[in-house]
Design an enzyme around this catalytic site. Sequence first.
Site, PDB file in Angstrom:
ATOM      1  N   TYR A  26      33.804  46.303  35.941  1.00 54.85           N
ATOM      2  CA  TYR A  26      33.993  44.970  36.527  1.00 54.85           C
ATOM      3  C   TYR A  26      32.839  44.619  37.455  1.00 54.85           C
ATOM      4  O   TYR A  26      32.185  43.582  37.298  1.00 54.85           O
ATOM      5  CB  TYR A  26      35.324  44.899  37.303  1.00 54.85           C
ATOM      6  CG  TYR A  26      35.382  43.738  38.272  1.00 54.85           C
ATOM      7  CD1 TYR A  26      35.431  42.422  37.815  1.00 54.85           C
ATOM      8  CD2 TYR A  26      35.352  43.945  39.655  1.00 54.85           C
ATOM      9  CE1 TYR A  26      35.446  41.345  38.709  1.00 54.85           C
ATOM     10  CE2 TYR A  26      35.374  42.884  40.547  1.00 54.85           C
ATOM     11  CZ  TYR A  26      35.417  41.586  40.062  1.00 54.85           C
ATOM     12  OH  TYR A  26      35.419  40.520  40.944  1.00 54.85           O
ATOM     13  N   THR A  77      31.250  38.795  44.256  1.00 54.76           N
ATOM     14  CA  THR A  77      32.137  39.697  44.983  1.00 54.76           C
ATOM     15  C   THR A  77      31.351  40.725  45.784  1.00 54.76           C
ATOM     16  O   THR A  77      30.232  41.093  45.393  1.00 54.76           O
ATOM     17  CB  THR A  77      33.061  40.420  43.972  1.00 54.76           C
ATOM     18  OG1 THR A  77      33.696  41.512  44.630  1.00 54.76           O
ATOM     19  CG2 THR A  77      32.283  40.985  42.784  1.00 54.76           C
ATOM     20  N   ASP A  78      31.966  41.222  46.858  1.00 55.68           N
ATOM     21  CA  ASP A  78      31.312  42.289  47.634  1.00 55.68           C
ATOM     22  C   ASP A  78      31.198  43.580  46.831  1.00 55.68           C
ATOM     23  O   ASP A  78      30.444  44.485  47.199  1.00 55.68           O
ATOM     24  CB  ASP A  78      32.064  42.533  48.961  1.00 55.68           C
ATOM     25  CG  ASP A  78      33.520  42.963  48.783  1.00 55.68           C
ATOM     26  OD1 ASP A  78      33.998  43.050  47.635  1.00 55.68           O
ATOM     27  OD2 ASP A  78      34.184  43.211  49.811  1.00 55.68           O
ATOM     28  N   GLU A  79      31.965  43.677  45.719  1.00 57.88           N
ATOM     29  CA  GLU A  79      31.928  44.918  44.933  1.00 57.88           C
ATOM     30  C   GLU A  79      30.564  45.172  44.306  1.00 57.88           C
ATOM     31  O   GLU A  79      30.280  46.291  43.880  1.00 57.88           O
ATOM     32  CB  GLU A  79      33.020  44.906  43.849  1.00 57.88           C
ATOM     33  CG  GLU A  79      34.400  44.894  44.454  1.00 57.88           C
ATOM     34  CD  GLU A  79      35.495  45.362  43.511  1.00 57.88           C
ATOM     35  OE1 GLU A  79      35.196  45.964  42.466  1.00 57.88           O
ATOM     36  OE2 GLU A  79      36.663  45.115  43.840  1.00 57.88           O
ATOM     37  N   LYS A  93      29.858  41.712  37.172  1.00 59.11           N
ATOM     38  CA  LYS A  93      29.632  40.663  38.185  1.00 59.11           C
ATOM     39  C   LYS A  93      28.197  40.737  38.709  1.00 59.11           C
ATOM     40  O   LYS A  93      27.558  39.714  38.965  1.00 59.11           O
ATOM     41  CB  LYS A  93      30.626  40.811  39.348  1.00 59.11           C
ATOM     42  CG  LYS A  93      32.070  40.521  39.005  1.00 59.11           C
ATOM     43  CD  LYS A  93      32.331  39.072  38.611  1.00 59.11           C
ATOM     44  CE  LYS A  93      32.242  38.105  39.762  1.00 59.11           C
ATOM     45  NZ  LYS A  93      32.585  36.724  39.336  1.00 59.11           N
TER      46      LYS A  93
HETATM   47  P1  NAD Z   1      41.990  35.565  38.493  1.00 63.38           P
HETATM   48  O1  NAD Z   1      41.958  36.752  37.603  1.00 63.38           O
HETATM   49  O2  NAD Z   1      43.209  35.272  39.282  1.00 63.38           O
HETATM   50  O3  NAD Z   1      41.661  34.244  37.638  1.00 63.38           O
HETATM   51  C1  NAD Z   1      40.633  34.180  36.706  1.00 63.38           C
HETATM   52  C2  NAD Z   1      40.767  32.862  35.948  1.00 63.38           C
HETATM   53  O4  NAD Z   1      39.659  32.756  35.033  1.00 63.38           O
HETATM   54  C3  NAD Z   1      42.044  32.759  35.112  1.00 63.38           C
HETATM   55  O5  NAD Z   1      42.627  31.486  35.275  1.00 63.38           O
HETATM   56  C4  NAD Z   1      41.557  32.955  33.681  1.00 63.38           C
HETATM   57  O6  NAD Z   1      42.351  32.282  32.707  1.00 63.38           O
HETATM   58  C5  NAD Z   1      40.148  32.353  33.756  1.00 63.38           C
HETATM   59  N1  NAD Z   1      39.255  32.922  32.732  1.00 63.38           N
HETATM   60  C6  NAD Z   1      39.036  34.236  32.452  1.00 63.38           C
HETATM   61  N2  NAD Z   1      38.171  34.348  31.435  1.00 63.38           N
HETATM   62  C7  NAD Z   1      37.805  33.089  31.082  1.00 63.38           C
HETATM   63  C8  NAD Z   1      36.942  32.558  30.096  1.00 63.38           C
HETATM   64  N3  NAD Z   1      36.260  33.357  29.262  1.00 63.38           N
HETATM   65  N4  NAD Z   1      36.819  31.215  29.996  1.00 63.38           N
HETATM   66  C9  NAD Z   1      37.513  30.389  30.823  1.00 63.38           C
HETATM   67  N5  NAD Z   1      38.365  30.847  31.759  1.00 63.38           N
HETATM   68  C10 NAD Z   1      38.507  32.173  31.889  1.00 63.38           C
HETATM   69  O7  NAD Z   1      40.701  35.696  39.428  1.00 63.38           O
HETATM   70  P2  NAD Z   1      40.524  35.449  41.007  1.00 63.38           P
HETATM   71  O8  NAD Z   1      41.043  36.630  41.739  1.00 63.38           O
HETATM   72  O9  NAD Z   1      40.997  34.092  41.320  1.00 63.38           O
HETATM   73  O10 NAD Z   1      38.929  35.495  41.102  1.00 63.38           O
HETATM   74  C11 NAD Z   1      38.154  34.326  40.890  1.00 63.38           C
HETATM   75  C12 NAD Z   1      36.679  34.658  41.064  1.00 63.38           C
HETATM   76  O11 NAD Z   1      36.463  35.170  42.399  1.00 63.38           O
HETATM   77  C13 NAD Z   1      36.177  35.754  40.132  1.00 63.38           C
HETATM   78  O12 NAD Z   1      34.881  35.415  39.706  1.00 63.38           O
HETATM   79  C14 NAD Z   1      36.146  37.009  40.990  1.00 63.38           C
HETATM   80  O13 NAD Z   1      35.160  37.912  40.541  1.00 63.38           O
HETATM   81  C15 NAD Z   1      35.821  36.443  42.347  1.00 63.38           C
HETATM   82  N6  NAD Z   1      36.319  37.186  43.512  1.00 63.38           N
HETATM   83  C16 NAD Z   1      37.636  37.534  43.606  1.00 63.38           C
HETATM   84  C17 NAD Z   1      38.089  38.182  44.766  1.00 63.38           C
HETATM   85  C18 NAD Z   1      39.538  38.562  44.935  1.00 63.38           C
HETATM   86  O14 NAD Z   1      39.878  39.254  45.899  1.00 63.38           O
HETATM   87  N7  NAD Z   1      40.444  38.145  44.061  1.00 63.38           N
HETATM   88  C19 NAD Z   1      37.198  38.474  45.806  1.00 63.38           C
HETATM   89  C20 NAD Z   1      35.848  38.117  45.654  1.00 63.38           C
HETATM   90  C21 NAD Z   1      35.431  37.465  44.508  1.00 63.38           C
HETATM   91  O1  DAU Z   2      36.439  43.078  46.959  1.00 60.56           O
HETATM   92  C1  DAU Z   2      36.627  41.974  46.110  1.00 60.56           C
HETATM   93  C2  DAU Z   2      37.408  42.401  44.891  1.00 60.56           C
HETATM   94  O2  DAU Z   2      38.738  42.647  45.329  1.00 60.56           O
HETATM   95  C3  DAU Z   2      37.382  41.366  43.773  1.00 60.56           C
HETATM   96  O3  DAU Z   2      36.061  41.218  43.309  1.00 60.56           O
HETATM   97  C4  DAU Z   2      38.302  41.804  42.626  1.00 60.56           C
HETATM   98  O4  DAU Z   2      38.361  40.805  41.629  1.00 60.56           O
HETATM   99  C5  DAU Z   2      39.694  42.031  43.197  1.00 60.56           C
HETATM  100  O5  DAU Z   2      40.559  42.492  42.165  1.00 60.56           O
HETATM  101  C6  DAU Z   2      39.647  43.045  44.332  1.00 60.56           C
HETATM  102  O6  DAU Z   2      39.309  44.365  43.842  1.00 60.56           O
HETATM  103  P1  DAU Z   2      40.056  45.686  44.378  1.00 60.56           P
HETATM  104  O7  DAU Z   2      39.931  46.736  43.366  1.00 60.56           O
HETATM  105  O8  DAU Z   2      39.672  45.987  45.779  1.00 60.56           O
HETATM  106  O9  DAU Z   2      41.572  45.082  44.442  1.00 60.56           O
HETATM  107  P2  DAU Z   2      42.991  45.676  43.965  1.00 60.56           P
HETATM  108  O10 DAU Z   2      44.019  44.732  44.479  1.00 60.56           O
HETATM  109  O11 DAU Z   2      43.013  46.050  42.535  1.00 60.56           O
HETATM  110  O12 DAU Z   2      43.085  47.023  44.828  1.00 60.56           O
HETATM  111  C7  DAU Z   2      42.956  47.026  46.234  1.00 60.56           C
HETATM  112  C8  DAU Z   2      43.035  48.483  46.699  1.00 60.56           C
HETATM  113  O13 DAU Z   2      44.369  48.956  46.461  1.00 60.56           O
HETATM  114  C9  DAU Z   2      42.121  49.413  45.928  1.00 60.56           C
HETATM  115  O14 DAU Z   2      41.615  50.398  46.817  1.00 60.56           O
HETATM  116  C10 DAU Z   2      43.035  50.072  44.892  1.00 60.56           C
HETATM  117  C11 DAU Z   2      44.386  50.116  45.598  1.00 60.56           C
HETATM  118  N1  DAU Z   2      45.570  49.983  44.713  1.00 60.56           N
HETATM  119  C12 DAU Z   2      45.624  48.936  43.834  1.00 60.56           C
HETATM  120  C13 DAU Z   2      46.691  48.792  42.990  1.00 60.56           C
HETATM  121  C14 DAU Z   2      46.752  47.641  42.000  1.00 60.56           C
HETATM  122  C15 DAU Z   2      46.616  50.898  44.815  1.00 60.56           C
HETATM  123  O15 DAU Z   2      46.577  51.841  45.636  1.00 60.56           O
HETATM  124  N2  DAU Z   2      47.678  50.749  43.968  1.00 60.56           N
HETATM  125  C16 DAU Z   2      47.764  49.744  43.056  1.00 60.56           C
HETATM  126  O16 DAU Z   2      48.772  49.682  42.289  1.00 60.56           O
END
Ligand code: NAD
Ligand code: DAU
Length: 338
Positions: free
Chosen positions: A153, A125-127, A157
């Site tokens: 988190y 992730t970019d985080e 990562k």
């Molecule tokens: P998500 O939370 O929707 O899904 C995570 C999945 O992993 C779930 O199906 C969960 O059951 C499974 N899981 C969790 N712990 C596990 C374990 N111990 N063993 C087996 N399975 C397990 O996540 P997402 O948003 O789809 O993110 C997927 C990947 O992409 C993550 O690695 C996250 O860090 C990365 N990522 C997410 C975003 C985003 O915006 N959502 C952006 C950049 C990177």
């Molecule tokens: O940048 C990639 C990341 O993006 C991934 O690695 C993470 O898994 C994914 O959860 C996401 O992280 P963020 O913290 O950016 O996403 P989130 O949707 O939780 O929040 C997006 C922005 O919105 C953040 O600035 C917090 C704000 N927010 C979020 C929630 C849930 C609110 O203002 N209110 C809310 O209720």
Amino acid sequence: MNIIVTGGAGFIGSNFIFHMLGKYPEYRIVCLDCLTYAGNLSTLQSVMDNPNFRFVKENITDREAVCRLFEGEHPDIVVNFAAETHVDRSIEAPEVFLDTNIKGTAVLMDACRKYGISRYHQVSTDEVYGDLPLDRPDLFFTEETPIHTSSPYSSSKAGADLLAAAYYRTYGLPVTISRCSNNYGPYQFPEKLIPLMIANALNDKPLPVYGKGENVRDWLYVEDHCKAIDLIIHKGCIGEVYNIGGHNEMRNIDIVKIICRELERPESLITYIADRKGHDMRYAIDPAKIHRELGWLPETKFADGIKKTVKWYLEHREWWEDIISGEYREYYKRMYSN
Ligand code: NAD
Ligand code: DAU
């Protein structure tokens, strides 16, 4: 080609499975997922009967189970999406983030070393780069930006990324890493900003915006992320990191207002609440490397992607209503009651 996709019952992993089964009908895809609160088997319903797909319910931290799966499946490629992913939950209870995101990654890579694979891809992730100031729009995260994390988190990562790089250097494991910006699209768990706002707006509930809503995220439609990973596992250079993002920076408050407009709900539903602890101000990816080396460019404009996403949540109410009635209800109460 035999690919193990971990975390495939979650948001991005499931979209990746759909993309791969559609584009490569001759590939075998095995999804390894332990179905945490964020994993949903119903998401994978449309591929369950595909003879080239298999679902295995196991935890990536369970060394024996992972080895058993590798022994039976002989994967060529492993793509690790499995993770605890919600920043707010990591602030509330960090430990499981360390177990899954760091130890789980090590267990998977140990199995890759033991049984031999042609590629291990770590979805990051970019985080891991921390955040950028709002008053320096000229700054972007490149692959050389130092790792500088803010939340449990992102730290977990980053730990996984460092381990993956170490397994490449120390053991010669053929590793690639991608670091993507915020994704949106179908099947995203409703604890995350966009689906949470859509679900609340549809239920005429308050739209909880942290702080002043001025934090900036760089949004990418999930399919574009999946296509980038597809390119990296086929053409990416071993040992390399690739940033993925579409130069689509937006303030949270502007996203929430767009959702109000799309759903014809009043902006008076917007409620400013206490800020997230350690809240990152701005994320912004420089995707020049993946464009230059692999020819990747995002295809979906935000204006189209958000319309498609809102439509999907409107047409799949039973999917997210089922979710918000379970464990999520307790989480929501704890998180938002004050
Ligand atoms: P998500 O939370 O929707 O899904 C995570 C999945 O992993 C779930 O199906 C969960 O059951 C499974 N899981 C969790 N712990 C596990 C374990 N111990 N063993 C087996 N399975 C397990 O996540 P997402 O948003 O789809 O993110 C997927 C990947 O992409 C993550 O690695 C996250 O860090 C990365 N990522 C997410 C975003 C985003 O915006 N959502 C952006 C950049 C990177
Ligand atoms: O940048 C990639 C990341 O993006 C991934 O690695 C993470 O898994 C994914 O959860 C996401 O992280 P963020 O913290 O950016 O996403 P989130 O949707 O939780 O929040 C997006 C922005 O919105 C953040 O600035 C917090 C704000 N927010 C979020 C929630 C849930 C609110 O203002 N209110 C809310 O209720």
